[in-house]
Design a protein around this motif. Structure first.
Motif, PDB file in Angstrom:
ATOM      1  N   ASP A  60       0.838  -1.206   0.000  1.00 44.39           N
ATOM      2  CA  ASP A  60       0.000   0.000   0.000  1.00 44.39           C
ATOM      3  C   ASP A  60       0.876   1.259   0.000  1.00 44.39           C
ATOM      4  O   ASP A  60       0.624   2.210  -0.748  1.00 44.39           O
ATOM      5  N   ALA A  61       1.914   1.254   0.855  1.00 44.53           N
ATOM      6  CA  ALA A  61       2.804   2.414   0.947  1.00 44.53           C
ATOM      7  C   ALA A  61       3.553   2.635  -0.365  1.00 44.53           C
ATOM      8  O   ALA A  61       3.657   3.761  -0.862  1.00 44.53           O
ATOM      9  N   LEU A  62       4.068   1.566  -0.941  1.00 46.47           N
ATOM     10  CA  LEU A  62       4.807   1.671  -2.203  1.00 46.47           C
ATOM     11  C   LEU A  62       3.892   2.107  -3.350  1.00 46.47           C
ATOM     12  O   LEU A  62       4.302   2.880  -4.228  1.00 46.47           O
ATOM     13  N   THR A  63       2.668   1.618  -3.345  1.00 44.64           N
ATOM     14  CA  THR A  63       1.709   2.000  -4.381  1.00 44.64           C
ATOM     15  C   THR A  63       1.414   3.495  -4.317  1.00 44.64           C
ATOM     16  O   THR A  63       1.355   4.181  -5.343  1.00 44.64           O
ATOM     17  N   GLU A  64       1.229   4.012  -3.102  1.00 40.68           N
ATOM     18  CA  GLU A  64       0.971   5.441  -2.936  1.00 40.68           C
ATOM     19  C   GLU A  64       2.200   6.264  -3.352  1.00 40.68           C
ATOM     20  O   GLU A  64       2.069   7.315  -3.974  1.00 40.68           O
ATOM     21  N   LEU A  65       3.380   5.770  -3.016  1.00 47.17           N
ATOM     22  CA  LEU A  65       4.606   6.471  -3.398  1.00 47.17           C
ATOM     23  C   LEU A  65       4.790   6.493  -4.916  1.00 47.17           C
ATOM     24  O   LEU A  65       5.345   7.448  -5.467  1.00 47.17           O
ATOM     25  N   VAL A  84      13.268   3.316  -0.072  1.00 49.99           N
ATOM     26  CA  VAL A  84      12.689   2.543  -1.173  1.00 49.99           C
ATOM     27  C   VAL A  84      13.756   1.652  -1.806  1.00 49.99           C
ATOM     28  O   VAL A  84      13.494   0.491  -2.160  1.00 49.99           O
ATOM     29  N   ASN A  85      14.966   2.167  -1.926  1.00 54.04           N
ATOM     30  CA  ASN A  85      16.061   1.385  -2.508  1.00 54.04           C
ATOM     31  C   ASN A  85      16.336   0.124  -1.677  1.00 54.04           C
ATOM     32  O   ASN A  85      16.569  -0.956  -2.227  1.00 54.04           O
ATOM     33  N   ARG A  86      16.300   0.264  -0.353  1.00 58.20           N
ATOM     34  CA  ARG A  86      16.516  -0.910   0.520  1.00 58.20           C
ATOM     35  C   ARG A  86      15.398  -1.936   0.354  1.00 58.20           C
ATOM     36  O   ARG A  86      15.638  -3.145   0.473  1.00 58.20           O
ATOM     37  N   MET A  87      14.193  -1.462   0.068  1.00 54.03           N
ATOM     38  CA  MET A  87      13.060  -2.383  -0.102  1.00 54.03           C
ATOM     39  C   MET A  87      13.198  -3.234  -1.359  1.00 54.03           C
ATOM     40  O   MET A  87      12.519  -4.249  -1.500  1.00 54.03           O
ATOM     41  N   ARG A  88      14.098  -2.843  -2.256  1.00 54.01           N
ATOM     42  CA  ARG A  88      14.340  -3.650  -3.458  1.00 54.01           C
ATOM     43  C   ARG A  88      14.939  -5.007  -3.098  1.00 54.01           C
ATOM     44  O   ARG A  88      14.894  -5.947  -3.893  1.00 54.01           O
ATOM     45  N   LYS A  89      15.501  -5.105  -1.885  1.00 51.40           N
ATOM     46  CA  LYS A  89      16.107  -6.360  -1.437  1.00 51.40           C
ATOM     47  C   LYS A  89      15.177  -7.139  -0.501  1.00 51.40           C
ATOM     48  O   LYS A  89      15.605  -8.103   0.139  1.00 51.40           O
ATOM     49  N   HIS A  90      13.924  -6.720  -0.418  1.00 49.51           N
ATOM     50  CA  HIS A  90      12.967  -7.395   0.459  1.00 49.51           C
ATOM     51  C   HIS A  90      12.776  -8.834   0.014  1.00 49.51           C
ATOM     52  O   HIS A  90      12.825  -9.157  -1.179  1.00 49.51           O
ATOM     53  N   ASP A  92      10.139 -10.657  -0.032  1.00 54.09           N
ATOM     54  CA  ASP A  92       8.935 -10.915  -0.816  1.00 54.09           C
ATOM     55  C   ASP A  92       9.124 -10.351  -2.225  1.00 54.09           C
ATOM     56  O   ASP A  92       9.370  -9.155  -2.384  1.00 54.09           O
ATOM     57  N   PRO A  93       9.016 -11.175  -3.265  1.00 60.62           N
ATOM     58  CA  PRO A  93       9.278 -10.712  -4.636  1.00 60.62           C
ATOM     59  C   PRO A  93       8.324  -9.618  -5.111  1.00 60.62           C
ATOM     60  O   PRO A  93       8.710  -8.745  -5.891  1.00 60.62           O
ATOM     61  N   GLU A  94       7.079  -9.652  -4.648  1.00 58.69           N
ATOM     62  CA  GLU A  94       6.111  -8.628  -5.064  1.00 58.69           C
ATOM     63  C   GLU A  94       6.497  -7.268  -4.500  1.00 58.69           C
ATOM     64  O   GLU A  94       6.413  -6.243  -5.183  1.00 58.69           O
ATOM     65  N   VAL A  95       6.930  -7.263  -3.228  1.00 54.30           N
ATOM     66  CA  VAL A  95       7.354  -6.021  -2.587  1.00 54.30           C
ATOM     67  C   VAL A  95       8.629  -5.496  -3.242  1.00 54.30           C
ATOM     68  O   VAL A  95       8.735  -4.309  -3.575  1.00 54.30           O
ATOM     69  N   SER A  96       9.597  -6.367  -3.435  1.00 51.35           N
ATOM     70  CA  SER A  96      10.877  -5.947  -4.015  1.00 51.35           C
ATOM     71  C   SER A  96      10.702  -5.460  -5.447  1.00 51.35           C
ATOM     72  O   SER A  96      11.352  -4.492  -5.872  1.00 51.35           O
ATOM     73  N   CYS A  97       9.821  -6.096  -6.204  1.00 51.50           N
ATOM     74  CA  CYS A  97       9.577  -5.705  -7.594  1.00 51.50           C
ATOM     75  C   CYS A  97       8.945  -4.312  -7.663  1.00 51.50           C
ATOM     76  O   CYS A  97       9.347  -3.474  -8.486  1.00 51.50           O
ATOM     77  N   LEU A  98       7.952  -4.060  -6.813  1.00 45.86           N
ATOM     78  CA  LEU A  98       7.287  -2.758  -6.813  1.00 45.86           C
ATOM     79  C   LEU A  98       8.247  -1.667  -6.342  1.00 45.86           C
ATOM     80  O   LEU A  98       8.261  -0.560  -6.896  1.00 45.86           O
ATOM     81  N   ALA A  99       9.055  -1.985  -5.339  1.00 43.04           N
ATOM     82  CA  ALA A  99      10.037  -1.015  -4.846  1.00 43.04           C
ATOM     83  C   ALA A  99      11.038  -0.656  -5.953  1.00 43.04           C
ATOM     84  O   ALA A  99      11.401   0.514  -6.121  1.00 43.04           O
ATOM     85  N   ALA A 100      11.465  -1.646  -6.697  1.00 46.15           N
ATOM     86  CA  ALA A 100      12.405  -1.409  -7.791  1.00 46.15           C
ATOM     87  C   ALA A 100      11.781  -0.517  -8.854  1.00 46.15           C
ATOM     88  O   ALA A 100      12.441   0.375  -9.407  1.00 46.15           O
TER      89      ALA A 100
END
Length: 208
Positions: A60-65, A84-90, A92-100
């Motif tokens: 939700d946070a990444l979508t709003e960003l 956000v850059n650190r979240m690229r290494k999360h 969960d692939p869905e989270v990391s993909c959206l962050a990227a």
């Protein structure tokens, strides 16, 4: 009442509007990508940085960003780009993909439009002072440091659910949370362990 009635000639039918006609909706200034409310950026940042956040909250946070393009100045002052850059290494692939995707979109836009201005919306000094006091009270009640990510995230959630106003609703909600933390050990532990998501906890004690 006649002025509210459309009178037709005998045999005449009212024409229906075409379903293909475009429907225009009025846009608000905050809906524009280059208009950035710094408080919202910081709220999403605290969501991403708070340990134990569920996948849904992170997405939700990444979508709003993804709907905003912060300026270089906002990226530098809030450090949201690093988060956000650190979240690229999360994990969960869905989270990391959206962050990227968010990170890449921001970087590309900044590189191609560095000379274009953006609008930043910030809180006034008086409001910031009152909010700082609220964070201090919640930190004391939770028995954690005021700089705790939990306290920061919780106060920002109270502010958000109070329509981003330091109103009577905001103050009463803060007092309700402080009272609960001080007099209910179970609630205090659940808040600190993130057993109850912050947004749900704030909604539970929200006062109008």
């Amino acid at each position: 009442m006649d002025k509210f009635v459309v009178r037709l000639q005998k045999g005449e039918t009212l024409k229906k509007s075409s379903s293909n006609e475009k429907v225009y909706r009025q846009a608000t200034i905050e809906s524009l990508r280059r208009v950035v409310v710094v408080e919202d950026i910081m709220r999403y940042k605290s969501t991403l940085e708070l340990p134990g956040q569920c996948k849904e909250n992170l997405l939700d946070a990444l979508t709003e960003l993804s709907k905003k393009i912060p300026s270089k100045e906002v990226l530098k002052s809030t450090q949201i780009g690093h988060t956000v850059n650190r979240m690229r290494k999360h994990e969960d692939p869905e989270v990391s993909c959206l962050a990227a995707k968010v990170y890449t979109d921001w970087r590309t836009f900044i590189e191609e439009n560095s000379n274009k201005p953006s609008i930043e919306v910030r809180s006034d000094k008086q409001s910031e002072g009152l909010r700082s006091n609220a964070r201090r009270l919640m930190a004391e009640a939770l028995e954690v440091k005021e700089e705790s990510g939990l306290v920061d995230h919780m106060e920002r959630e109270v502010f958000h659910q109070s329509s981003r106003l330091v109103s009577s609703s905001y103050r009463r909600t803060v007092r309700a949370l402080v009272f609960a933390f001080k007099h209910n050990a179970d609630i205090r532990v659940q808040a600190k362990d993130n057993t109850i998501p912050v947004n749900q906890l704030v909604a539970k004690y929200k006062k109008s």
